[in-house]
Design a protein around this motif. Structure first.
Motif, PDB file in Angstrom:
ATOM      1  N   THR A 140     -13.628  10.313   2.280  1.00 51.09           N
ATOM      2  CA  THR A 140     -14.890   9.318   1.344  1.00 51.09           C
ATOM      3  C   THR A 140     -14.646   7.994   1.767  1.00 51.09           C
ATOM      4  OG1 THR A 140     -14.412  10.833  -0.582  1.00 51.09           O
ATOM      5  CG2 THR A 140     -15.608   8.560  -0.871  1.00 51.09           C
ATOM      6  N   ARG A 141     -15.862   7.203   2.209  1.00 50.13           N
ATOM      7  CA  ARG A 141     -15.649   5.952   2.556  1.00 50.13           C
ATOM      8  C   ARG A 141     -15.930   5.096   1.379  1.00 50.13           C
ATOM      9  NH1 ARG A 141     -13.421   5.515   7.399  1.00 50.13           N
ATOM     10  NH2 ARG A 141     -14.529   6.536   9.107  1.00 50.13           N
ATOM     11  N   LEU A 142     -15.000   4.120   1.063  1.00 50.06           N
ATOM     12  CA  LEU A 142     -14.995   3.062   0.091  1.00 50.06           C
ATOM     13  C   LEU A 142     -15.558   1.728   0.821  1.00 50.06           C
ATOM     14  CD1 LEU A 142     -11.527   3.338  -1.278  1.00 50.06           C
ATOM     15  CD2 LEU A 142     -13.522   4.583  -1.884  1.00 50.06           C
TER      16      LEU A 142
ATOM     17  N   ARG B 141      -0.027  -0.113  13.961  1.00 49.02           N
ATOM     18  CA  ARG B 141      -0.327   1.165  14.676  1.00 49.02           C
ATOM     19  C   ARG B 141      -1.727   1.753  14.423  1.00 49.02           C
ATOM     20  NH1 ARG B 141       3.647  -0.108  17.128  1.00 49.02           N
ATOM     21  NH2 ARG B 141       5.601   0.874  17.150  1.00 49.02           N
ATOM     22  N   ARG B 142      -2.542   1.081  13.938  1.00 42.64           N
ATOM     23  CA  ARG B 142      -3.961   1.339  13.830  1.00 42.64           C
ATOM     24  C   ARG B 142      -4.046   2.462  12.854  1.00 42.64           C
ATOM     25  NH1 ARG B 142      -2.790   0.107  18.605  1.00 42.64           N
ATOM     26  NH2 ARG B 142      -2.567   2.015  19.436  1.00 42.64           N
ATOM     27  N   VAL B 143      -3.304   2.588  11.667  1.00 49.17           N
ATOM     28  CA  VAL B 143      -3.487   3.569  10.424  1.00 49.17           C
ATOM     29  C   VAL B 143      -4.880   3.625  10.033  1.00 49.17           C
ATOM     30  CG1 VAL B 143      -2.560   4.489   8.408  1.00 49.17           C
ATOM     31  CG2 VAL B 143      -0.957   3.423  10.240  1.00 49.17           C
ATOM     32  N   PRO B 144      -5.818   4.547   9.942  1.00 46.20           N
ATOM     33  CA  PRO B 144      -6.936   4.543   9.416  1.00 46.20           C
ATOM     34  C   PRO B 144      -6.925   3.917   8.012  1.00 46.20           C
ATOM     35  CG  PRO B 144      -6.603   6.506  10.544  1.00 46.20           C
ATOM     36  CD  PRO B 144      -5.286   5.955  10.697  1.00 46.20           C
ATOM     37  N   LEU B 145      -6.100   4.354   7.054  1.00 45.38           N
ATOM     38  CA  LEU B 145      -6.029   3.857   5.808  1.00 45.38           C
ATOM     39  C   LEU B 145      -5.377   2.671   5.767  1.00 45.38           C
ATOM     40  CD1 LEU B 145      -4.604   7.036   4.114  1.00 45.38           C
ATOM     41  CD2 LEU B 145      -6.863   6.303   3.997  1.00 45.38           C
TER      42      LEU B 145
ATOM     43  N   ARG C 212      -7.271   0.088   3.013  1.00 40.99           N
ATOM     44  CA  ARG C 212      -7.195   0.590   1.596  1.00 40.99           C
ATOM     45  C   ARG C 212      -5.791   0.052   1.198  1.00 40.99           C
ATOM     46  NH1 ARG C 212     -10.155   6.209   1.010  1.00 40.99           N
ATOM     47  NH2 ARG C 212     -11.801   5.874   2.402  1.00 40.99           N
ATOM     48  N   LEU C 213      -4.734   0.307   2.181  1.00 44.71           N
ATOM     49  CA  LEU C 213      -3.322  -0.048   1.577  1.00 44.71           C
ATOM     50  C   LEU C 213      -3.208  -1.498   1.557  1.00 44.71           C
ATOM     51  CD1 LEU C 213      -0.461   0.649   1.600  1.00 44.71           C
ATOM     52  CD2 LEU C 213      -0.385   0.661   4.035  1.00 44.71           C
ATOM     53  N   LEU C 214      -3.903  -2.341   2.298  1.00 48.17           N
ATOM     54  CA  LEU C 214      -3.604  -3.773   2.046  1.00 48.17           C
ATOM     55  C   LEU C 214      -4.442  -4.043   0.629  1.00 48.17           C
ATOM     56  CD1 LEU C 214      -2.610  -6.428   2.802  1.00 48.17           C
ATOM     57  CD2 LEU C 214      -4.409  -6.574   4.385  1.00 48.17           C
ATOM     58  N   VAL C 215      -5.353  -3.625   0.371  1.00 47.41           N
ATOM     59  CA  VAL C 215      -6.321  -3.995  -0.670  1.00 47.41           C
ATOM     60  C   VAL C 215      -5.466  -3.281  -2.014  1.00 47.41           C
ATOM     61  CG1 VAL C 215      -8.241  -3.494  -2.340  1.00 47.41           C
ATOM     62  CG2 VAL C 215      -8.476  -4.084   0.114  1.00 47.41           C
ATOM     63  N   ALA C 216      -4.500  -2.235  -2.018  1.00 50.48           N
ATOM     64  CA  ALA C 216      -3.817  -1.708  -2.835  1.00 50.48           C
ATOM     65  C   ALA C 216      -2.671  -2.835  -3.273  1.00 50.48           C
ATOM     66  CB  ALA C 216      -3.400  -0.575  -2.627  1.00 50.48           C
ATOM     67  N   ILE C 217      -2.057  -3.224  -2.061  1.00 49.18           N
ATOM     68  CA  ILE C 217      -0.954  -3.920  -2.320  1.00 49.18           C
ATOM     69  C   ILE C 217      -1.314  -5.467  -2.763  1.00 49.18           C
ATOM     70  CG2 ILE C 217       0.827  -5.409  -0.789  1.00 49.18           C
ATOM     71  CD1 ILE C 217       0.794  -3.167   1.146  1.00 49.18           C
TER      72      ILE C 217
ATOM     73  N   TYR D  59     -13.516  -9.795   5.852  1.00 47.99           N
ATOM     74  CA  TYR D  59     -13.302  -9.486   7.338  1.00 47.99           C
ATOM     75  C   TYR D  59     -12.959  -8.029   7.357  1.00 47.99           C
ATOM     76  CZ  TYR D  59     -10.735  -9.348  11.598  1.00 47.99           C
ATOM     77  OH  TYR D  59     -10.070  -8.980  12.853  1.00 47.99           O
ATOM     78  N   LEU D  60     -12.038  -7.270   6.481  1.00 51.00           N
ATOM     79  CA  LEU D  60     -11.699  -6.217   6.408  1.00 51.00           C
ATOM     80  C   LEU D  60     -13.111  -5.182   6.388  1.00 51.00           C
ATOM     81  CD1 LEU D  60      -8.472  -5.866   4.208  1.00 51.00           C
ATOM     82  CD2 LEU D  60      -8.676  -5.877   6.876  1.00 51.00           C
ATOM     83  N   LEU D  61     -14.110  -5.733   5.512  1.00 57.15           N
ATOM     84  CA  LEU D  61     -15.195  -4.983   5.148  1.00 57.15           C
ATOM     85  C   LEU D  61     -16.144  -4.994   6.641  1.00 57.15           C
ATOM     86  CD1 LEU D  61     -15.882  -5.654   1.483  1.00 57.15           C
ATOM     87  CD2 LEU D  61     -15.018  -3.460   2.410  1.00 57.15           C
ATOM     88  N   MET D  62     -16.357  -6.245   7.044  1.00 54.78           N
ATOM     89  CA  MET D  62     -17.578  -6.593   8.050  1.00 54.78           C
ATOM     90  C   MET D  62     -17.153  -6.514   9.485  1.00 54.78           C
ATOM     91  SD  MET D  62     -20.329  -6.219   5.915  1.00 54.78           S
ATOM     92  CE  MET D  62     -21.608  -6.731   7.142  1.00 54.78           C
TER      93      MET D  62
END
Length: 257
Positions: free
Chosen positions: A90-92, A178-182, A185-190, A240-243
């Motif tokens: 699912t894309r957020l 390490r270019r983790v796909p998540l 989302r992880l940074l936004v959660a933090i 930046y993370l979005l666009m």
């Protein structure tokens, strides 16, 4: 000329990223030495009334020093082959028009990787660790013996903050490296956890009911500054993370449609 400047900046960011990756063992060693020395200085300059340091008093400083190191070591192991992880179903991030591509096509894209402006984000997350530790050591002396309830609560919550949040930012740093796909989302959660922690500190300490007025004023100023720093980070980096095309190619395997 603009293209030449862009290439120069990209080359410098790539060199910096390479230095960070190769220097991680050295960075971890220096962190251990400097954090331990700063903690020892904080204990030595605290008003202990001649009593020798107790284990319970030293524990926050051991946690401050060691937990971020453990978190980085675990994250490096967890994310050893992170770019092989599947994309989320699912894309957020739905802002913009993008086209999903195969992993091999994303990797062959010139923008794939964590160089460029992305390096600034990585460095910022890494610097967050010593900055928060320095603030903790400056704000709170070593505590020993019977103390007021508000001071116990303040030490507990500030210690939790300086141990938990830097460790989470370290994990996010490795996830980006390490270019983790998540990673986005992880940074936004933090960021959300960081904001919730500041509110939790305020609630837990003021709930004791005996907080001196001058301490309450100082605490409010510190927590307000922490909240503002997080909100500034969100305002700066969330778009930046979005666009960003680099972020989308690297972490979401998609290119502009």
């Amino acid at each position: 000329m603009i293209v030449g400047v862009q290439r120069h900046l990209h080359a410098r960011s790539a060199a910096l990223l390479g230095s960070i990756e190769r220097g991680l063992p050295r960075i971890m060693t220096w962190w251990f030495v400097l954090a331990l020395a700063a903690s020892a200085l904080r204990v030595a300059t605290s008003p202990l009334d001649g009593r020798p340091p107790e284990l319970a008093m030293l524990l926050p400083y051991w946690l401050l020093t060691c937990v971020p190191l453990i978190s980085m070591g675990l994250a490096l192991r967890w994310f050893a082959n992170a770019d092989q992880l599947p994309q989320p179903t699912t894309r957020l991030a739905v802002v913009g028009r993008w086209r999903t591509v195969e992993r091999h096509e994303a990797r062959s894209n010139a923008l794939y990787g964590t160089t460029g402006f992305m390096v600034s984000l990585l460095v910022g997350m890494l610097i967050n660790v010593p900055v928060r530790a320095a603030e903790y050591l400056a704000e709170l002396p070593a505590i020993s013996g019977p103390v007021p309830q508000w001071l116990n609560s303040l030490q507990l919550m500030l210690t939790l903050d300086v141990v938990l949040l830097p460790s989470l930012y370290v994990i996010a740093f490795v996830a980006a490296l390490r270019r983790v796909p998540l990673f986005p989302r992880l940074l936004v959660a933090i960021w959300g956890i960081d904001l919730a922690m500041q509110l939790g500190i305020a609630h837990a300490v003021t709930a004791t009911g005996d907080l001196p007025a001058e301490v309450a004023t100082t605490l409010h100023s510190v927590l307000d500054g922490n909240v503002k720093k997080v909100l500034i980070s969100v305002a700066l980096w969330l778009p930046y993370l979005l666009m960003s095309r680099r972020v989308n190619v690297t972490f979401r395997s998609r290119v502009p449609a």
